[in-house]
Write a protein that holds these residues in place. Structure first.
Motif, PDB file in Angstrom:
ATOM      1  N   TRP A 104      -5.178 -10.845 -33.928  1.00  0.00           N
ATOM      2  CA  TRP A 104      -5.111 -11.453 -35.270  1.00  0.00           C
ATOM      3  C   TRP A 104      -3.741 -11.253 -35.928  1.00  0.00           C
ATOM      4  CZ3 TRP A 104      -9.725  -7.846 -35.951  1.00  0.00           C
ATOM      5  CH2 TRP A 104      -9.344  -6.562 -36.342  1.00  0.00           C
ATOM      6  N   ARG A 105      -2.895 -10.435 -35.329  1.00  0.00           N
ATOM      7  CA  ARG A 105      -1.525 -10.296 -35.866  1.00  0.00           C
ATOM      8  C   ARG A 105      -0.621 -11.417 -35.353  1.00  0.00           C
ATOM      9  NH1 ARG A 105      -2.433  -4.529 -33.850  1.00  0.00           N
ATOM     10  NH2 ARG A 105      -3.886  -3.856 -35.461  1.00  0.00           N
ATOM     11  N   GLN A 106      -1.014 -12.029 -34.236  1.00  0.00           N
ATOM     12  CA  GLN A 106      -0.268 -13.173 -33.683  1.00  0.00           C
ATOM     13  C   GLN A 106      -1.269 -14.206 -33.176  1.00  0.00           C
ATOM     14  OE1 GLN A 106       1.623 -10.798 -30.800  1.00  0.00           O
ATOM     15  NE2 GLN A 106       3.322 -10.263 -32.119  1.00  0.00           N
TER      16      GLN A 106
ATOM     17  N   PRO B 253      -9.946   1.530 -28.284  1.00  0.00           N
ATOM     18  CA  PRO B 253     -11.095   0.717 -27.802  1.00  0.00           C
ATOM     19  C   PRO B 253     -12.298   0.772 -28.739  1.00  0.00           C
ATOM     20  CG  PRO B 253     -10.942   2.741 -26.550  1.00  0.00           C
ATOM     21  CD  PRO B 253      -9.772   2.755 -27.480  1.00  0.00           C
ATOM     22  N   TYR B 254     -12.074   0.384 -29.985  1.00  0.00           N
ATOM     23  CA  TYR B 254     -13.166   0.398 -30.958  1.00  0.00           C
ATOM     24  C   TYR B 254     -14.260  -0.602 -30.604  1.00  0.00           C
ATOM     25  CZ  TYR B 254     -10.041   3.100 -34.030  1.00  0.00           C
ATOM     26  OH  TYR B 254      -9.221   4.046 -34.574  1.00  0.00           O
ATOM     27  N   TRP B 255     -13.883  -1.597 -29.799  1.00  0.00           N
ATOM     28  CA  TRP B 255     -14.861  -2.619 -29.417  1.00  0.00           C
ATOM     29  C   TRP B 255     -16.053  -2.027 -28.663  1.00  0.00           C
ATOM     30  CZ3 TRP B 255     -15.591  -2.662 -24.189  1.00  0.00           C
ATOM     31  CH2 TRP B 255     -14.578  -2.092 -23.417  1.00  0.00           C
TER      32      TRP B 255
ATOM     33  N   TYR C  88      -9.596  -8.925 -29.617  1.00  0.00           N
ATOM     34  CA  TYR C  88      -8.375  -8.556 -28.909  1.00  0.00           C
ATOM     35  C   TYR C  88      -8.672  -8.177 -27.461  1.00  0.00           C
ATOM     36  CZ  TYR C  88      -4.067  -5.907 -27.982  1.00  0.00           C
ATOM     37  OH  TYR C  88      -2.895  -5.437 -27.451  1.00  0.00           O
ATOM     38  N   ALA C  89      -9.812  -7.517 -27.272  1.00  0.00           N
ATOM     39  CA  ALA C  89     -10.144  -6.961 -25.955  1.00  0.00           C
ATOM     40  C   ALA C  89     -10.987  -7.939 -25.143  1.00  0.00           C
ATOM     41  CB  ALA C  89     -10.911  -5.647 -26.129  1.00  0.00           C
ATOM     42  N   PRO C  90     -10.507  -8.377 -23.978  1.00  0.00           N
ATOM     43  CA  PRO C  90     -11.317  -9.287 -23.165  1.00  0.00           C
ATOM     44  C   PRO C  90     -12.663  -8.661 -22.780  1.00  0.00           C
ATOM     45  CG  PRO C  90      -9.107  -8.996 -22.211  1.00  0.00           C
ATOM     46  CD  PRO C  90      -9.193  -8.087 -23.394  1.00  0.00           C
TER      47      PRO C  90
ATOM     48  N   LEU D  85     -17.286 -18.890 -36.757  1.00  0.00           N
ATOM     49  CA  LEU D  85     -16.338 -18.090 -35.981  1.00  0.00           C
ATOM     50  C   LEU D  85     -16.528 -16.630 -36.352  1.00  0.00           C
ATOM     51  CD1 LEU D  85     -13.652 -18.443 -34.148  1.00  0.00           C
ATOM     52  CD2 LEU D  85     -12.509 -17.690 -36.236  1.00  0.00           C
ATOM     53  N   GLU D  86     -16.524 -15.748 -35.350  1.00  0.00           N
ATOM     54  CA  GLU D  86     -16.511 -14.310 -35.657  1.00  0.00           C
ATOM     55  C   GLU D  86     -15.168 -13.715 -35.250  1.00  0.00           C
ATOM     56  OE1 GLU D  86     -19.523 -11.619 -34.083  1.00  0.00           O
ATOM     57  OE2 GLU D  86     -18.675  -9.991 -35.297  1.00  0.00           O
ATOM     58  N   ILE D  87     -14.616 -12.901 -36.131  1.00  0.00           N
ATOM     59  CA  ILE D  87     -13.355 -12.196 -35.867  1.00  0.00           C
ATOM     60  C   ILE D  87     -13.698 -10.757 -35.481  1.00  0.00           C
ATOM     61  CG2 ILE D  87     -11.221 -11.371 -36.929  1.00  0.00           C
ATOM     62  CD1 ILE D  87     -11.452 -13.653 -38.960  1.00  0.00           C
TER      63      ILE D  87
HETATM   64  C1  LIG Z   1     -14.351  -1.369 -35.726  1.00  0.00           C
HETATM   65  S1  LIG Z   1     -14.543  -2.566 -34.464  1.00  0.00           S
HETATM   66  C2  LIG Z   1     -15.861  -3.584 -35.123  1.00  0.00           C
HETATM   67  C3  LIG Z   1     -16.561  -4.361 -34.052  1.00  0.00           C
HETATM   68  C4  LIG Z   1     -17.741  -5.206 -34.529  1.00  0.00           C
HETATM   69  N1  LIG Z   1     -17.327  -6.205 -35.489  1.00  0.00           N
HETATM   70  C5  LIG Z   1     -18.819  -4.329 -35.116  1.00  0.00           C
HETATM   71  O1  LIG Z   1     -18.901  -4.230 -36.346  1.00  0.00           O
HETATM   72  O2  LIG Z   1     -19.545  -3.709 -34.319  1.00  0.00           O
HETATM   73  C6  LIG Z   1     -13.100  -3.628 -34.683  1.00  0.00           C
HETATM   74  C7  LIG Z   1     -13.044  -4.799 -33.707  1.00  0.00           C
HETATM   75  O3  LIG Z   1     -11.857  -5.555 -33.962  1.00  0.00           O
HETATM   76  C8  LIG Z   1     -11.147  -5.759 -32.740  1.00  0.00           C
HETATM   77  N2  LIG Z   1      -9.697  -5.783 -33.033  1.00  0.00           N
HETATM   78  C9  LIG Z   1      -8.915  -4.731 -33.400  1.00  0.00           C
HETATM   79  N3  LIG Z   1      -7.649  -5.114 -33.565  1.00  0.00           N
HETATM   80  C10 LIG Z   1      -7.613  -6.442 -33.294  1.00  0.00           C
HETATM   81  C11 LIG Z   1      -6.573  -7.418 -33.288  1.00  0.00           C
HETATM   82  N4  LIG Z   1      -5.303  -7.099 -33.587  1.00  0.00           N
HETATM   83  N5  LIG Z   1      -6.884  -8.686 -32.987  1.00  0.00           N
HETATM   84  C12 LIG Z   1      -8.174  -9.036 -32.677  1.00  0.00           C
HETATM   85  N6  LIG Z   1      -9.203  -8.148 -32.649  1.00  0.00           N
HETATM   86  C13 LIG Z   1      -8.923  -6.869 -32.954  1.00  0.00           C
HETATM   87  C14 LIG Z   1     -11.526  -4.561 -31.888  1.00  0.00           C
HETATM   88  O4  LIG Z   1     -11.304  -4.803 -30.500  1.00  0.00           O
HETATM   89  C15 LIG Z   1     -12.976  -4.360 -32.262  1.00  0.00           C
HETATM   90  O5  LIG Z   1     -13.847  -5.143 -31.484  1.00  0.00           O
END
Ligand SMILES: C[S@@+](CC[C@H](N)C(=O)[O-])C[C@H]1O[C@@H](n2cnc3c(N)ncnc32)[C@H](O)[C@@H]1O
Length: 251
Positions: free
Chosen positions: A146-148, A65-67, A119-121, A94-96
């Motif tokens: 982002w992997r699918q 849960p890095y989000w 990834y996380a709702p 767009l932000e990823i």
């Molecule tokens: C290290 S955090 C950075 C969050 C934010 N960008 C910041 O800098 O505060 C990585 C982010 O990427 C999301 N993430 C990780 N794997 C992902 C995936 N496979 N697909 C989409 N998002 C993903 C995580 O849920 C998290 O919000």
């Protein structure tokens, strides 16, 4: 659709989002100051990380849960946007991997027509909440891996976004190729990937591969060395890069 709301509607929306966030567990507020601009935000975030870690055990992707944390890269990219709002103003952006929404607050306030993904709702709910609570428009959101990546995302991209934002998304080597393939479809030809990364080897590899594929790097916006909200991050230095997708396909 990104939009400004009248104050009463904004309060109603914040209440509604707050009730959706009940399932995330206890929440706290961190006062955050962007290191260069001095712009201040209040960021609502989960306080019971153990609870989130327990919930992540069953995740098929084994994503942690890095989000739920405040990352220096997201803070630095927000600061870079505050310094150069014209890069995103009026643009489809767009932000990823938006996390708690620190970068999104700055992008929305700068006038971006913003869609955020994660990834996380729960991250998407908190990003919406934090944007609105900091007087920034509520962004559109899309849950995605982002992997699918879903076809829906590419339909939204159309001919590509002129600007894609990404802060600290390159920390697992398994993600270098999927993220490269993703940005090659999401960033418009000649468009910008504005990337912040805390000097991880995985990010360096990504940039190297992008350059091999014809992406151009401009002078980086610089290096940020804090101060950061988390004491453990005291030594972290973040680089903010601009990577431009080739304007024409390679032959
Ligand atoms: C290290 S955090 C950075 C969050 C934010 N960008 C910041 O800098 O505060 C990585 C982010 O990427 C999301 N993430 C990780 N794997 C992902 C995936 N496979 N697909 C989409 N998002 C993903 C995580 O849920 C998290 O919000």
């Amino acid at each position: 659709m990104t939009s400004h709301r009248p104050p009463a509607l904004r309060m109603n929306r914040l209440d509604r989002l707050r009730s959706m966030l009940a399932s995330v567990g206890p929440l706290g507020e961190t006062h955050l100051t962007l290191p260069r601009s001095g712009v201040a935000y209040r960021i609502t975030r989960p306080t019971d990380v153990d609870r989130l870690l327990d919930a992540a055990v069953d995740d098929p992707e084994q994503n942690l849960p890095y989000w739920a944390e405040l990352w220096p890269s997201g803070i630095a990219l927000a600061d870079a946007i505050v310094a150069r709002p014209e890069v995103v103003a009026g643009q489809r952006v767009l932000e990823i991997g938006c996390g708690l929404g620190v970068t999104a607050i700055a992008a929305g306030a700068a006038g971006a027509q913003l869609t955020v993904t994660d990834y996380a709702p729960e991250s998407l709910w908190l990003c919406r909440y934090n944007c609105l609570a900091n007087q920034s428009p509520e962004p559109a959101t899309m849950q995605m891996n982002w992997r699918q990546p879903p076809e829906e995302l590419f339909a939204l991209a159309g001919d590509g976004f002129p600007v894609v934002l990404a802060a600290d998304v390159l920390y697992e080597s398994r993600d270098v190729q999927p993220l490269l393939a993703l940005v090659e479809r999401l960033v418009a030809p000649g468009g910008l990937l504005w990337l912040a990364e805390p000097r991880r080897p995985v990010a360096a590899r990504f940039i190297e591969l992008a350059v091999e594929r014809g992406w151009a790097t401009s002078e980086p916006d610089g290096v940020w060395d804090g101060p950061w909200p988390e004491p453990n991050d005291a030594r972290v230095r973040v680089r903010v890069h601009r990577l431009y997708r080739p304007a024409a396909p390679r032959v």
